[in-house]
Design a protein around this motif. Structure first.
Motif, short mmCIF file in Angstrom:
data_model
loop_
_atom_site.label_atom_id
_atom_site.label_comp_id
_atom_site.label_asym_id
_atom_site.label_seq_id
_atom_site.Cartn_x
_atom_site.Cartn_y
_atom_site.Cartn_z
N ILE A 157 42.20 46.01 38.82
CA ILE A 157 43.12 44.95 38.42
C ILE A 157 43.03 43.83 39.45
N PHE A 158 42.67 42.62 39.00
CA PHE A 158 42.58 41.45 39.87
C PHE A 158 43.79 40.55 39.65
N ASP A 159 44.51 40.25 40.71
CA ASP A 159 45.55 39.22 40.65
C ASP A 159 44.88 37.89 40.95
N SER A 160 44.79 37.03 39.93
CA SER A 160 44.01 35.79 40.02
C SER A 160 44.90 34.60 40.30
N PRO A 161 44.33 33.51 40.80
CA PRO A 161 45.08 32.26 40.88
C PRO A 161 45.45 31.76 39.49
N PRO A 162 46.44 30.87 39.36
CA PRO A 162 46.77 30.26 38.07
C PRO A 162 45.61 29.41 37.56
N LEU A 163 45.40 29.43 36.27
CA LEU A 163 44.23 28.77 35.67
C LEU A 163 44.26 27.26 35.80
N LEU A 164 45.46 26.65 35.77
CA LEU A 164 45.54 25.20 35.79
C LEU A 164 45.70 24.62 37.19
N MET A 165 45.67 25.48 38.21
CA MET A 165 45.89 25.01 39.58
C MET A 165 44.62 25.05 40.43
N THR A 166 43.70 25.95 40.10
CA THR A 166 42.49 26.08 40.92
C THR A 166 41.29 26.32 40.02
N THR A 167 40.13 26.00 40.54
CA THR A 167 38.89 26.32 39.83
C THR A 167 38.48 27.77 40.04
N GLU A 168 39.03 28.41 41.08
CA GLU A 168 38.67 29.80 41.35
C GLU A 168 39.02 30.71 40.18
N ALA A 169 40.13 30.40 39.50
CA ALA A 169 40.61 31.29 38.44
C ALA A 169 39.62 31.41 37.30
N SER A 170 39.11 30.29 36.80
CA SER A 170 38.18 30.34 35.68
C SER A 170 36.83 30.92 36.11
N VAL A 171 36.42 30.67 37.35
CA VAL A 171 35.19 31.27 37.86
C VAL A 171 35.31 32.79 37.90
N LEU A 172 36.45 33.27 38.37
CA LEU A 172 36.68 34.71 38.42
C LEU A 172 36.78 35.31 37.03
N ALA A 173 37.53 34.64 36.15
CA ALA A 173 37.75 35.16 34.80
C ALA A 173 36.44 35.32 34.04
N ALA A 174 35.49 34.42 34.28
CA ALA A 174 34.21 34.47 33.57
C ALA A 174 33.42 35.72 33.89
N GLN A 175 33.77 36.40 34.97
CA GLN A 175 33.03 37.59 35.39
C GLN A 175 33.74 38.89 35.04
N MET A 176 34.88 38.79 34.35
CA MET A 176 35.68 39.96 34.02
C MET A 176 35.37 40.50 32.63
N GLY A 177 35.68 41.78 32.42
CA GLY A 177 35.57 42.36 31.09
C GLY A 177 36.77 42.05 30.22
N GLN A 178 37.97 41.96 30.84
CA GLN A 178 39.20 41.68 30.10
C GLN A 178 40.08 40.74 30.91
N ILE A 179 40.82 39.90 30.20
CA ILE A 179 41.74 38.95 30.83
C ILE A 179 43.13 39.15 30.26
N VAL A 180 44.11 39.20 31.14
CA VAL A 180 45.52 39.24 30.73
C VAL A 180 46.17 37.98 31.28
N MET A 181 46.71 37.15 30.39
CA MET A 181 47.37 35.92 30.83
C MET A 181 48.87 36.06 30.65
N VAL A 182 49.60 35.83 31.74
CA VAL A 182 51.06 35.92 31.74
C VAL A 182 51.64 34.57 31.37
N VAL A 183 52.56 34.56 30.41
CA VAL A 183 53.24 33.34 29.96
C VAL A 183 54.73 33.51 30.17
N GLU A 184 55.35 32.61 30.92
CA GLU A 184 56.78 32.73 31.19
C GLU A 184 57.59 32.21 30.01
#
Length: 254
Positions: free
Chosen positions: A185-212
């Motif tokens: 389980i990877f705790d990622s940066p928010p998608l709209l705040m950093t470029t790291e998040a989308s770079v990391l997500a592209a290498q994952m098998g599954q993505i879970v996005m939390v929506v408040e």
């Protein structure tokens, strides 16, 4: 006194064993082995089941490639992604034949160890920055026998490039394939705040996005999903909903 990352790096030797204060987490309303059948625990039992099916396969469906690599992210800060990542890791660690590695990949603002009430430690960035640092050097064993933690490690201004590097790809392959029973389980940066998040997500098998609930705008959700549209296996957790009396509710949408 908390030890610095540099001091921790100099210790070397066998993997460290740390004690998570499970009673503290239970008092915070989080999932723990001895916390009983709370509403949050039951919600995460529902959330984890399709993720585990995708990771391990079942009678009718083959496992996804790297389906055991699951990133938890959000559109914006403060939506509860770290709490969801920790709760999900704790819940999956209750499975009879699975081990869990919880990775703090929010390298700019690491929060996993803070949520667990633990001091900063070397971790992911240190592996990518130092050739002599191995995964086994920085993984933290815990008093939950089936749960280990890989901290974020030291901050670095080239985090995006490091997460997109061949070293990171090799590390992810090692993490995904070294232990057949491991869910990561990877705790990622928010998608709209950093470029790291989308770079990391592209290498994952599954993505879970939390929506408040009642906070994150529809526009922000759509824009965040656009950042990960190349990833075919995305699920949403609708977090902090007050639709049910008695506390928070975690809804799950695939």
């Amino acid at each position: 006194m908390e030890q610095s990352t540099e001091q921790a790096m100099q210790r070397g030797g066998a993997p460290r064993h740390i004690e998570i204060n499970l009673e503290r987490l239970n008092q915070l309303g989080m999932v723990t082995h001895d916390g009983g059948r709370t509403a949050v625990a039951e919600d995460f039992r529902i959330i984890k089941r399709p993720l585990l099916r995708n990771a391990r396969g079942d009678h009718d469906v083959a496992a996804l490639r790297h389906g055991n690599l699951i990133v938890v992210t959000s559109a914006l800060p403060g939506e509860g992604k770290t709490y969801c990542a920790v709760n999900l890791a704790m819940s999956i660690a209750m499975e009879m034949d699975i081990t869990v590695l919880l990775v703090d990949a929010d390298v700019a603002r690491p929060s996993v160890l803070k949520v667990l009430g633990l001091p900063a430690e070397p971790g992911l960035m240190d592996i990518l920055l130092r050739e002599q640092t191995e995964l086994s050097d920085v993984i933290l064993r815990t008093n939950v026998a089936t749960l280990s933690i890989l901290p974020a490690g030291r901050a670095n201004k080239h985090a995006t490039e490091l997460l997109a590097s061949r070293s990171m790809s090799r590390l992810l392959t090692e993490i995904a394939e070294r232990y057949a029973d491991r869910i990561v389980i990877f705790d990622s940066p928010p998608l709209l705040m950093t470029t790291e998040a989308s770079v990391l997500a592209a290498q994952m098998g599954q993505i879970v996005m939390v929506v408040e609930s009642e906070t994150t705008s529809q526009h922000a959700v759509k824009e965040a999903l656009r950042h990960i549209e190349q990833c075919p296996h995305v699920s949403l957790i609708y977090n902090k909903s007050k639709a049910f009396p008695g506390g928070e509710y975690y809804g799950y949408y695939d």
